[in-house]
Design an enzyme around this catalytic site. Structure first.
Site, short mmCIF file in Angstrom:
data_model
loop_
_atom_site.label_atom_id
_atom_site.label_comp_id
_atom_site.label_asym_id
_atom_site.label_seq_id
_atom_site.Cartn_x
_atom_site.Cartn_y
_atom_site.Cartn_z
N LYS A 114 -0.30 -29.98 -5.87
CA LYS A 114 -1.32 -29.15 -6.50
C LYS A 114 -0.72 -28.20 -7.52
O LYS A 114 -1.29 -27.99 -8.58
CB LYS A 114 -2.11 -28.35 -5.45
CG LYS A 114 -3.13 -29.20 -4.71
CD LYS A 114 -4.00 -28.34 -3.80
CE LYS A 114 -4.86 -29.21 -2.89
NZ LYS A 114 -5.52 -28.42 -1.84
N LYS A 197 -7.34 -44.21 -3.90
CA LYS A 197 -8.19 -43.65 -2.86
C LYS A 197 -9.47 -43.06 -3.46
O LYS A 197 -9.43 -42.45 -4.52
CB LYS A 197 -7.39 -42.56 -2.15
CG LYS A 197 -8.07 -41.93 -0.97
CD LYS A 197 -7.14 -40.94 -0.27
CE LYS A 197 -7.94 -40.02 0.63
NZ LYS A 197 -7.10 -39.05 1.32
N LYS A 200 -12.48 -36.85 -4.29
CA LYS A 200 -13.21 -35.95 -5.16
C LYS A 200 -12.36 -35.52 -6.34
O LYS A 200 -12.84 -35.40 -7.46
CB LYS A 200 -13.66 -34.73 -4.35
CG LYS A 200 -14.70 -33.92 -5.04
CD LYS A 200 -14.56 -32.44 -4.72
CE LYS A 200 -15.03 -31.62 -5.89
NZ LYS A 200 -13.97 -30.81 -6.50
#
Ligand code: TRP
Length: 334
Positions: A114, A197, A200
């Site tokens: 991240k 995958k 979101k």
């Protein structure tokens, strides 16, 4: 014998859960309320790490809670609550932060991914501390098992390390939680990019099936899902990832084993098969969407249900915190 205690959390970061959340978490949670002493948490403190605007966060927290209830979580049989309602989560997180090494937190792969994505300076301290707050969520409830996706395994290991460290330094206080890895979700991939995958953060809107979308949109997305060359409805993850993904979706929702589906759709071609997949998705999500809409239409009632959950969770959390405060040396009183 008391039922094993289970706790899990889901972030209110979207206006709907998607199929991956549904299969990997929500559906699992619903079935575990029958066999476990279950606590399920909408983790709004975690969602704050990406600095949502306040109205979005408020709406999404209610939307998340409504979907959980609509999916079948029953406030009489499990405890559904919002993390920020139980102040002890932040309080225990602080205590655990004081036991965590900088290097230890910096090694978390999700943090590294991240912060690489947001850029070194944009990634806040909240993101760095995210796994420690998650450890607090789990340890507050003396949790035996934590149903999570494989991507959360490292956070659970940190949780166990912190529990052990605390117990060692201050005396037996926390139950060591075990992961309860839900495999299914890893296999559900993006409809447009069937080797990635369904997620979101990385899928395009066309690649993702949202629980709260109207039937027409769901059908369109399934019909437009990327399939593979050839015409046979066969599972072959390597050469036919698109068809394989649709087979897995059908199988997960219908309970029909993949080989049986292959036999049923032998010689039918992709069109007929996709229509069947679309119908099962629509049949699963439509009643859920309708129930969620009803819950969201009566905010006062939804908030009342969440207040009940918060009281129940708060009582358990406070019991743990009373011991923690004493063990670490905080003064009694106040
Ligand atoms: N980090 C988890 C996820 O992204 C969400 C979460 C927060 C969680 N607290 C938790 C999961 C406690 C299990 C237990 O999926």
């Amino acid at each position: 014998m008391a039922r094993p205690r289970v706790l899990s959390g889901i972030q209110p970061t979207a206006d709907s859960f998607h199929l991956g959340n549904y299969l990997g978490a929500v559906r699992q949670w619903v079935s575990m309320q029958e066999t476990h002493d279950a606590f399920y948490c909408v983790v709004d403190l975690h969602a704050l790490t990406v600095q949502p605007n306040p109205d979005d966060l408020r709406r999404r927290s209610r939307v998340a809670a409504a979907q959980l209830l609509a999916a079948g979580l029953d406030p009489e049989r499990c405890t559904v609550f919002v993390q920020s309602h139980v102040r002890q989560h932040s309080e225990l997180a602080w205590v655990l932060m004081c036991l965590t090494g900088m290097g230890e937190a910096g090694r978390m792969t999700q943090f590294k991914d991240k912060s690489a994505k947001f850029g070194e300076n944009a990634a806040g301290v909240g993101l760095f501390n995210y796994p420690i707050l998650m450890a607090a969520d789990i340890l507050l409830y003396q949790t035996d098992q934590v149903p999570v996706g494989a991507d959360q395994k490292q956070h659970l290991e940190l949780t166990r390390d912190l529990a052990q460290r605390f117990n060692h330094r201050y005396g037996e206080t926390f139950t060591l939680p075990a992961p309860y890895i839900v495999k299914e979700v890893e296999k559900i991939t993006d409809l447009q990019e069937p080797t990635a995958k369904m997620s979101k953060s990385s899928s395009s809107p066309q690649g993702i099936l949202d629980v709260l979308e109207p039937a027409g949109a769901l059908r369109k997305k399934v019909m437009r899902a990327v399939t593979d060359t050839g015409t046979e409805v066969l599972a072959d993850a390597e050469n036919k990832p698109g068809v394989t993904n649709l087979l897995r979706i059908h199988s997960a929702l219908s309970g029909t084993p993949v080989p049986e589906l292959e036999a049923r759709f032998a010689g039918e071609g992709y069109g007929t098969f996709k229509k069947a997949v679309a119908e099962i998705v629509v049949d699963t999500f439509t009643p859920l969407r309708e129930r969620a809409e009803k819950l969201l239409a009566d905010e006062a009632e939804l908030d009342r249900l969440l207040a009940i959950g918060a009281r129940r969770a708060g009582a358990v959390a406070e019991e743990t915190m009373v011991r923690v405060r004493d063990r670490v040396g905080f003064l009694p009183g106040a």
